[in-house]
Design a protein around this motif. Structure first.
Motif, PDB file in Angstrom:
ATOM      1  N   GLN A   3       0.890  -1.150  -0.101  1.00  0.00           N
ATOM      2  CA  GLN A   3      -0.195   0.041   0.022  1.00  0.00           C
ATOM      3  C   GLN A   3       0.875   1.116   0.051  1.00  0.00           C
ATOM      4  N   VAL A   4       0.807   1.925  -0.852  1.00  0.00           N
ATOM      5  CA  VAL A   4       1.467   3.440  -1.028  1.00  0.00           C
ATOM      6  C   VAL A   4       0.392   4.528  -0.986  1.00  0.00           C
ATOM      7  N   LYS A   5       1.302   5.641  -0.702  1.00  0.00           N
ATOM      8  CA  LYS A   5       0.382   6.782  -0.385  1.00  0.00           C
ATOM      9  C   LYS A   5       0.196   7.561  -1.771  1.00  0.00           C
ATOM     10  N   GLY A   6       1.037   7.660  -2.502  1.00  0.00           N
ATOM     11  CA  GLY A   6       0.656   8.306  -3.805  1.00  0.00           C
ATOM     12  C   GLY A   6      -0.025   9.646  -3.722  1.00  0.00           C
ATOM     13  N   TRP A   7      -1.137   9.756  -4.624  1.00  0.00           N
ATOM     14  CA  TRP A   7      -1.891  10.949  -4.636  1.00  0.00           C
ATOM     15  C   TRP A   7      -3.212  10.834  -3.734  1.00  0.00           C
ATOM     16  N   SER A   8      -3.087   9.916  -2.920  1.00  0.00           N
ATOM     17  CA  SER A   8      -4.466   9.311  -1.979  1.00  0.00           C
ATOM     18  C   SER A   8      -5.054  10.501  -1.391  1.00  0.00           C
TER      19      SER A   8
END
Length: 338
Positions: free
Chosen positions: A194-199
């Motif tokens: 699970q990555v944060k990215g643009w969430s």
């Protein structure tokens, strides 16, 4: 947008053969990337010693799950994942596979959309129902497939590809139309990350669009100037967060990342200094349901390529993807994907 573009790169295998065994051969070369270094050398990567230690935390090979979409097309198309343009082709008849992991921040429901466009050379510039489904042997096919990477397997993956359940059914329009869209809800549930990215990024659609475009153009101009003047390390520093996340979602080991770093640095130094092109014929595109923004070529031979382009004296044209976001609470843009 997810893949680097070069005018002289080898084109994907063109075929309308829908035999899964044939498609396996097309998938093989792309899927090998999950077992080693996934980044095409025409896009640089920046390695940071502060990266998490994935030698201990990365999933075992059996958990290196990847998701791909395979397209057999008879017409031009654009492919979107969660409102991000991830693949496009404006010619007639192609077979192509696109990896989804770089745009999948984690498990959950994701939306895939394809936009069918009129055939290249269509006199009326309309899409005919027969362009999508002429008969069962001459029709579009679209597959959503799960892979488990294994670089020791000759095919690059160890699992059986489920074409039967993975096919996304295509419906043709009842009459001629300027374009035709279909959307599917994809259930992604086996990613080990699970990555944060643009969430949690700011919604750019709420900004004054004129002000936003000036900011995006300024950012792209800065990237262009860095590359053109050979300030590769300064450019790579702006890619740090992006490349850390890409290493996670494509299971790149720290060792492979170091190799990528050097290879990409060498390639950037070879191609970019003195060869970057003026920002021209571009348009701003907002993707990711308002969270992402970029500049792309608006028309012509390089339509939808990144507006950040280089051209060598021998005529080699390359575009360097830069998808931006505004982190929550920030007043500035930052690079998050290619």
């Amino acid at each position: 947008m997810g893949e680097p573009k070069t005018a002289d790169q080898q084109q994907p295998l063109k075929t309308t053969n829908n035999d899964p065994m044939k498609i396996n051969l097309v998938l093989c070369s792309m899927l090998m990337i999950f077992g080693s270094s996934p980044q095409n050398l025409l896009h640089e990567k920046h390695h940071s010693p502060s990266k998490e230690n994935r030698l201990e935390s990365s999933p075992s090979s059996k958990n290196k799950v990847g998701y791909v979409v395979h397209v057999n097309s008879l017409t031009p198309y654009e492919l979107y994942l969660d409102d991000i343009l991830i693949d496009f082709y404006y010619g007639n008849t192609i077979s192509n596979t696109t990896e989804l992991n770089p745009y999948l921040l984690g498990n959950g429901k994701h939306t895939l959309k394809i936009r069918f466009l009129p055939k290249e050379g269509a006199s009326d510039k309309m899409l005919s129902p027969a362009d999508l489904i002429f008969d069962e042997t001459a029709r579009w096919h679209l597959y959503f497939l799960k892979t488990v990477a294994d670089k020791n397997d000759p095919l690059g993956y160890s699992n059986e590809l489920d074409y039967t359940n993975g096919e996304l059914k295509i419906k043709a329009p009842s009459t001629k139309v300027p374009f035709w869209e279909q959307t599917w809800a994809l259930d992604v549930k086996d990613l080990p990350y699970q990555v944060k990215g643009w969430s949690e990024s700011e919604d750019l659609t709420k900004m004054d669009q004129t002000v936003l475009q000036k900011e995006v153009v300024k950012y792209f101009s800065h990237l262009k100037d860095l590359l053109n003047s050979g300030k590769i390390e300064d450019f790579r520093k702006l890619c740090k967060k992006r490349d850390e996340e890409l290493d996670v979602v494509t299971y790149t080991t720290p060792e492979d990342s170091k190799i990528d770093d050097q290879n990409n640095k060498d390639r950037l130094l070879k191609i970019c200094p003195g060869n970057m092109q003026a920002l021209d014929n571009y348009e701003m595109k907002i993707y990711g349901n308002g969270k992402l923004v970029t500049l792309v070529i608006s028309s012509g031979k390089y339509k939808n390529w990144s507006a950040l382009m280089s051209k060598t004296p021998k005529g080699r044209v390359s575009s360097w993807g830069a998808i931006l976001h505004r982190p929550k609470g920030s007043t500035t843009l930052a690079m998050i994907r290619k």
